[in-house]
Design a protein around this motif. Structure first.
Motif, PDB file in Angstrom:
ATOM      1  N   TYR A  81     106.272  48.889  77.552  1.00  0.00           N
ATOM      2  CA  TYR A  81     105.626  47.825  77.349  1.00  0.00           C
ATOM      3  C   TYR A  81     104.084  48.313  76.705  1.00  0.00           C
ATOM      4  N   GLN A  82     103.558  49.189  77.291  1.00  0.00           N
ATOM      5  CA  GLN A  82     102.218  49.670  76.528  1.00  0.00           C
ATOM      6  C   GLN A  82     102.378  50.241  75.271  1.00  0.00           C
ATOM      7  N   GLU A  83     103.467  50.999  75.076  1.00  0.00           N
ATOM      8  CA  GLU A  83     103.513  51.716  73.677  1.00  0.00           C
ATOM      9  C   GLU A  83     103.846  50.529  72.640  1.00  0.00           C
ATOM     10  N   LEU A  84     104.690  49.505  73.006  1.00  0.00           N
ATOM     11  CA  LEU A  84     105.050  48.523  72.137  1.00  0.00           C
ATOM     12  C   LEU A  84     103.916  47.541  71.563  1.00  0.00           C
ATOM     13  N   LYS A  85     103.397  47.221  72.678  1.00  0.00           N
ATOM     14  CA  LYS A  85     102.168  46.289  72.654  1.00  0.00           C
ATOM     15  C   LYS A  85     101.113  46.811  71.758  1.00  0.00           C
ATOM     16  N   SER A  86     100.844  48.221  72.096  1.00  0.00           N
ATOM     17  CA  SER A  86      99.689  48.779  71.465  1.00  0.00           C
ATOM     18  C   SER A  86     100.094  48.991  69.781  1.00  0.00           C
ATOM     19  N   SER A  87     101.376  49.113  69.521  1.00  0.00           N
ATOM     20  CA  SER A  87     101.737  49.382  68.147  1.00  0.00           C
ATOM     21  C   SER A  87     101.907  48.124  67.373  1.00  0.00           C
ATOM     22  N   GLY A  88     101.676  47.085  68.100  1.00  0.00           N
ATOM     23  CA  GLY A  88     101.481  45.993  67.341  1.00  0.00           C
ATOM     24  C   GLY A  88     102.944  44.973  67.396  1.00  0.00           C
ATOM     25  N   ALA A  89     103.848  45.302  68.149  1.00  0.00           N
ATOM     26  CA  ALA A  89     105.081  44.518  68.220  1.00  0.00           C
ATOM     27  C   ALA A  89     104.611  43.241  68.607  1.00  0.00           C
ATOM     28  N   LYS A  90     105.396  42.146  68.181  1.00  0.00           N
ATOM     29  CA  LYS A  90     105.274  40.625  68.575  1.00  0.00           C
ATOM     30  C   LYS A  90     106.068  40.707  69.949  1.00  0.00           C
ATOM     31  N   ILE A  91     105.242  40.833  70.912  1.00  0.00           N
ATOM     32  CA  ILE A  91     105.687  40.385  72.323  1.00  0.00           C
ATOM     33  C   ILE A  91     105.574  38.649  72.552  1.00  0.00           C
ATOM     34  N   VAL A  92     106.881  38.349  72.867  1.00  0.00           N
ATOM     35  CA  VAL A  92     106.781  36.893  72.882  1.00  0.00           C
ATOM     36  C   VAL A  92     106.790  36.270  74.485  1.00  0.00           C
ATOM     37  N   ASP A  93     107.159  37.167  75.329  1.00  0.00           N
ATOM     38  CA  ASP A  93     107.334  37.027  76.631  1.00  0.00           C
ATOM     39  C   ASP A  93     106.697  38.227  77.411  1.00  0.00           C
ATOM     40  N   PRO A  94     105.612  38.262  78.030  1.00  0.00           N
ATOM     41  CA  PRO A  94     104.935  39.444  78.480  1.00  0.00           C
ATOM     42  C   PRO A  94     105.800  40.202  79.632  1.00  0.00           C
ATOM     43  N   LEU A  95     105.490  41.155  80.049  1.00  0.00           N
ATOM     44  CA  LEU A  95     106.022  42.053  81.268  1.00  0.00           C
ATOM     45  C   LEU A  95     105.860  41.307  82.394  1.00  0.00           C
ATOM     46  N   GLU A  96     107.048  40.944  83.247  1.00  0.00           N
ATOM     47  CA  GLU A  96     107.025  40.388  84.448  1.00  0.00           C
ATOM     48  C   GLU A  96     108.164  40.383  85.352  1.00  0.00           C
ATOM     49  N   LYS A  97     108.141  40.421  86.460  1.00  0.00           N
ATOM     50  CA  LYS A  97     109.294  40.135  87.333  1.00  0.00           C
ATOM     51  C   LYS A  97     110.039  38.738  87.206  1.00  0.00           C
ATOM     52  N   LYS A  98     111.063  38.844  86.759  1.00  0.00           N
ATOM     53  CA  LYS A  98     111.920  37.681  86.888  1.00  0.00           C
ATOM     54  C   LYS A  98     112.684  37.251  87.817  1.00  0.00           C
ATOM     55  N   PRO A  99     113.000  35.809  88.044  1.00  0.00           N
ATOM     56  CA  PRO A  99     113.538  35.418  89.210  1.00  0.00           C
ATOM     57  C   PRO A  99     114.994  36.150  89.613  1.00  0.00           C
ATOM     58  N   TRP A 100     115.437  36.557  88.484  1.00  0.00           N
ATOM     59  CA  TRP A 100     116.795  37.323  88.871  1.00  0.00           C
ATOM     60  C   TRP A 100     116.589  38.924  88.999  1.00  0.00           C
ATOM     61  N   GLY A 101     115.308  39.151  89.201  1.00  0.00           N
ATOM     62  CA  GLY A 101     115.099  40.438  89.736  1.00  0.00           C
ATOM     63  C   GLY A 101     114.823  41.592  88.855  1.00  0.00           C
ATOM     64  N   LEU A 102     114.816  41.502  87.365  1.00  0.00           N
ATOM     65  CA  LEU A 102     114.518  42.382  86.445  1.00  0.00           C
ATOM     66  C   LEU A 102     113.056  42.358  86.371  1.00  0.00           C
ATOM     67  N   ARG A 103     112.533  43.476  85.903  1.00  0.00           N
ATOM     68  CA  ARG A 103     111.020  43.657  85.370  1.00  0.00           C
ATOM     69  C   ARG A 103     111.386  43.397  83.825  1.00  0.00           C
ATOM     70  N   GLN A 104     110.895  42.622  83.066  1.00  0.00           N
ATOM     71  CA  GLN A 104     111.436  42.441  81.612  1.00  0.00           C
ATOM     72  C   GLN A 104     110.102  41.954  80.803  1.00  0.00           C
ATOM     73  N   PHE A 105     110.500  42.215  79.494  1.00  0.00           N
ATOM     74  CA  PHE A 105     109.560  41.605  78.612  1.00  0.00           C
ATOM     75  C   PHE A 105     110.324  41.402  77.124  1.00  0.00           C
ATOM     76  N   THR A 106     109.961  40.672  76.286  1.00  0.00           N
ATOM     77  CA  THR A 106     110.582  40.327  74.995  1.00  0.00           C
ATOM     78  C   THR A 106     109.961  40.472  73.892  1.00  0.00           C
ATOM     79  N   VAL A 107     110.540  41.259  72.936  1.00  0.00           N
ATOM     80  CA  VAL A 107     109.981  41.515  71.528  1.00  0.00           C
ATOM     81  C   VAL A 107     110.787  40.672  70.420  1.00  0.00           C
ATOM     82  N   MET A 108     110.086  40.201  69.475  1.00  0.00           N
ATOM     83  CA  MET A 108     110.846  39.437  68.505  1.00  0.00           C
ATOM     84  C   MET A 108     110.514  39.972  67.145  1.00  0.00           C
TER      85      MET A 108
END
Length: 120
Positions: A81-108
């Motif tokens: 997450y930190q690598e992609l965020k700092s490199s300028g990736a378009k993160i459309v959903d930040p890193l968080e724990k989802k209700p289904w149990g995964l820690r997840q973030f989304t890049v477009m």
């Protein structure tokens, strides 16, 4: 000999993403997501990138097209997450724990294709 012993080995799937411009997509994935450009056909209609064991093909499509969705496992989700965020990736959903149990973030990407980076 059981069924498992008869099965041949196959590699991981290689997605083919629809993009408006293959060369632009390759450059963006190299510059922002850390991929290496593999090859580009002379007509620039199809090309590939790779990073570690992950490979992606791009195929030129005319707009509008439906974007693709891919799930990407990350061993160290925080570092990814930190690598992609700092490199300028378009993160459309930040890193968080989802209700289904995964820690997840989304890049477009530039063409609307989505990558769900996750860790259990």
């Amino acid at each position: 000999m059981d069924v498992k012993e008869k099965m041949t080995s196959i590699g991981p799937p290689v997605p083919e993403l629809p993009v408006a411009d293959v060369e632009r997509a390759q450059q963006r994935y190299r510059d922002v997501l850390g991929f290496e450009i593999g090859w580009l056909e002379p007509d620039k209609g199809i090309g590939a990138v790779s990073r570690g064991k992950a490979a992606i093909f791009f195929r030129k499509r005319k707009l509008p097209f439906d974007p693709a969705v891919h799930w990407m496992f990350a061993n160290d989700i925080d570092a990814t997450y930190q690598e992609l965020k700092s490199s300028g990736a378009k993160i459309v959903d930040p890193l968080e724990k989802k209700p289904w149990g995964l820690r997840q973030f989304t890049v477009m990407d530039l063409d609307g294709n989505l990558f769900y980076f996750h860790h259990d």
